[in-house]
Design a protein around this motif. Structure first.
Motif, PDB file in Angstrom:
ATOM      1  N   VAL A  11       4.801  -3.708   5.669  1.00  0.00           N
ATOM      2  CA  VAL A  11       5.050  -2.584   5.327  1.00  0.00           C
ATOM      3  C   VAL A  11       6.330  -2.351   4.920  1.00  0.00           C
ATOM      4  O   VAL A  11       7.191  -2.923   5.208  1.00  0.00           O
ATOM      5  N   TRP A  15       6.588   3.313   4.265  1.00  0.00           N
ATOM      6  CA  TRP A  15       5.652   3.428   5.683  1.00  0.00           C
ATOM      7  C   TRP A  15       6.613   3.838   6.688  1.00  0.00           C
ATOM      8  O   TRP A  15       6.517   4.977   7.479  1.00  0.00           O
ATOM      9  N   ARG A  23       1.697   8.054  10.047  1.00  0.00           N
ATOM     10  CA  ARG A  23       1.333   6.581   9.952  1.00  0.00           C
ATOM     11  C   ARG A  23      -0.132   6.402  10.519  1.00  0.00           C
ATOM     12  O   ARG A  23      -1.253   5.891   9.928  1.00  0.00           O
ATOM     13  N   ARG A  27      -3.646   5.725   8.585  1.00  0.00           N
ATOM     14  CA  ARG A  27      -4.543   4.341   9.044  1.00  0.00           C
ATOM     15  C   ARG A  27      -5.739   4.791   9.375  1.00  0.00           C
ATOM     16  O   ARG A  27      -6.682   4.036   8.741  1.00  0.00           O
ATOM     17  N   VAL A  82      -2.631   3.838   1.104  1.00  0.00           N
ATOM     18  CA  VAL A  82      -1.712   2.944   1.696  1.00  0.00           C
ATOM     19  C   VAL A  82      -1.251   1.765   0.875  1.00  0.00           C
ATOM     20  O   VAL A  82      -0.254   1.545   0.869  1.00  0.00           O
ATOM     21  N   TYR A  87       2.940   1.867   0.428  1.00  0.00           N
ATOM     22  CA  TYR A  87       3.294   1.689   2.069  1.00  0.00           C
ATOM     23  C   TYR A  87       3.255   0.667   2.588  1.00  0.00           C
ATOM     24  O   TYR A  87       3.969  -0.121   3.345  1.00  0.00           O
TER      25      TYR A  87
END
Length: 115
Positions: A11, A15, A23, A27, A82, A87
Motif C-alpha cells: 500500500v 493509501w 480505506r 475496500r 484502488v 493506492y
C-alpha cells in the motif's frame, strides 16, 4: 491441480494518508466485490507483513484450480480505483502446485507424464 499463489503487494503513502473509514469504504466498494465475484473459483486469505518485511506491506495467499479465473481476478483488481489510482501496487507473485510431485508420480504410472 490446485495452484497456490502468494501475491505480495504494497500500500502506498497515498493509501496511508486516508482515514481508516475511507480505506474501509474503498475496500468494501471496490476490492471485496472483485474477490466475491471469483470466490467460487479462487479462495483468498490476507496477511499484513509491514511489521516483518521491509519491501512489501501485505500479501495474499490464493488457491485455485482455474488459472484463468485467477488471471481475470487480477485484471479486475487492476481496473479498480484502488490499484489504478495508485493506492496499492503489486510486487512479486509466487506460484506453486500443491503436492505437484505426487501428481507427477501418479502420471508416470499411468503414462500421462510422457504425453
Amino acid at each position: 491441480m490446485t495452484y497456490g499463489i502468494v501475491l505480495t503487494y504494497t500500500v502506498t503513502p497515498r493509501w496511508l494518508a486516508l482515514s481508516r473509514t475511507q480505506r474501509n469504504a474503498l475496500r468494501a466498494q471496490h476490492l471485496e466485490p472483485v474477490f466475491a465475484a471469483y470466490a467460487d473459483r479462487v479462495t483468498a486469505r490476507f496477511f499484513d507483513a509491514e511489521a516483518f518485511h521491509g519491501r512489501v506491506s501485505d500479501f495474499a495467499v490464493l488457491e485455485t484450480e482455474d488459472l484463468g479465473a485467477y488471471y481475470f481476478l487480477i485484471e479486475a483488481l487492476r481496473d479498480t480505483p484502488v490499484v489504478a489510482g495508485g493506492y496499492l501496487t503489486f510486487n512479486d507473485v509466487f506460484l506453486g502446485v500443491e503436492d505437484g510431485f505426487h501428481a507427477y508420480e501418479q502420471a508416470l504410472t499411468t503414462g500421462d507424464a510422457l504425453r
